[in-house]
Design a protein around this motif. Structure first.
Motif, PDB file in Angstrom:
ATOM      1  N   LYS A 112       0.846  -1.196   0.000  1.00 39.41           N
ATOM      2  CA  LYS A 112       0.000   0.000   0.000  1.00 39.41           C
ATOM      3  C   LYS A 112       0.874   1.236   0.000  1.00 39.41           C
ATOM      4  O   LYS A 112       1.824   1.342   0.770  1.00 39.41           O
ATOM      5  N   ARG A 165       1.462   5.178   0.695  1.00 38.03           N
ATOM      6  CA  ARG A 165       0.953   6.220   1.585  1.00 38.03           C
ATOM      7  C   ARG A 165       0.386   7.397   0.803  1.00 38.03           C
ATOM      8  O   ARG A 165      -0.694   7.867   1.076  1.00 38.03           O
ATOM      9  N   SER A 185      -0.537   7.966  -2.617  1.00 40.81           N
ATOM     10  CA  SER A 185      -1.679   7.777  -3.511  1.00 40.81           C
ATOM     11  C   SER A 185      -2.766   6.920  -2.899  1.00 40.81           C
ATOM     12  O   SER A 185      -3.912   6.950  -3.348  1.00 40.81           O
ATOM     13  N   GLY A 186      -2.402   6.144  -1.886  1.00 43.33           N
ATOM     14  CA  GLY A 186      -3.351   5.200  -1.318  1.00 43.33           C
ATOM     15  C   GLY A 186      -3.530   3.964  -2.153  1.00 43.33           C
ATOM     16  O   GLY A 186      -4.339   3.094  -1.816  1.00 43.33           O
ATOM     17  N   THR A 239      -3.339   0.417  -3.605  1.00 43.14           N
ATOM     18  CA  THR A 239      -3.166  -0.855  -2.919  1.00 43.14           C
ATOM     19  C   THR A 239      -3.098  -1.978  -3.939  1.00 43.14           C
ATOM     20  O   THR A 239      -3.851  -1.972  -4.921  1.00 43.14           O
ATOM     21  N   SER A 279      -3.887  -2.425   5.787  1.00 42.43           N
ATOM     22  CA  SER A 279      -4.210  -1.097   6.280  1.00 42.43           C
ATOM     23  C   SER A 279      -3.079  -0.606   7.178  1.00 42.43           C
ATOM     24  O   SER A 279      -2.187  -1.366   7.548  1.00 42.43           O
TER      25      SER A 279
END
Length: 126
Positions: A50, A52, A54-55, A57, A70
């Protein structure tokens, strides 16, 4: 930086586990977080990562829809929620972080990581 993985155990097929990875020695200000696994006699496999910023996954095909990665920056902890577990999920699971992002799904490649946890055993019985 030290990473401490926990939460592994023995579970029946179809069950759930949540792995945790506590990061100490530095704030969890890393661009990438990831979980890998290694089964006996097999190479280490990227499970999920994941970004940080752009988010974004990514999941390996075999766990997509069952696992969720998460992070809780306030607790400096990374999680892997594993549902609908299968015997083939049996492995030692490792967490990893990297300061600088990499393009796309390359974050599933173990060679890009420089900080690793010690691993936690997950065993799924049939």
């Amino acid at each position: 930086v030290q990473l401490q993985a926990s939460g592994g155990g023995l579970v029946q097929a179809g069950g759930s586990l949540r792995l945790s990875c506590a990061v100490s020695g530095s704030s969890l200000d890393y661009s990438l977080i990831a979980w890998f696994r290694q089964a006996p006699g097999k190479e280490r496999e990227g499970v999920s990562c994941k970004s940080r910023g752009s988010g974004s996954t990514y999941y390996t095909d075999s766990v997509r829809g069952r696992f969720t990665i998460s992070r809780d920056n306030a607790k400096n902890t990374v999680y892997l929620q594993m549902n609908s577990l299968k015997p083939e999920d049996t492995a030692v699971y490792f967490c990893a972080v990297r300061a600088v992002r990499v393009p796309g799904s390359r974050c599933l490649d173990s060679v890009v990581y420089d900080h690793w946890g010690q691993g936690t055993q997950v065993t799924v019985s049939s």
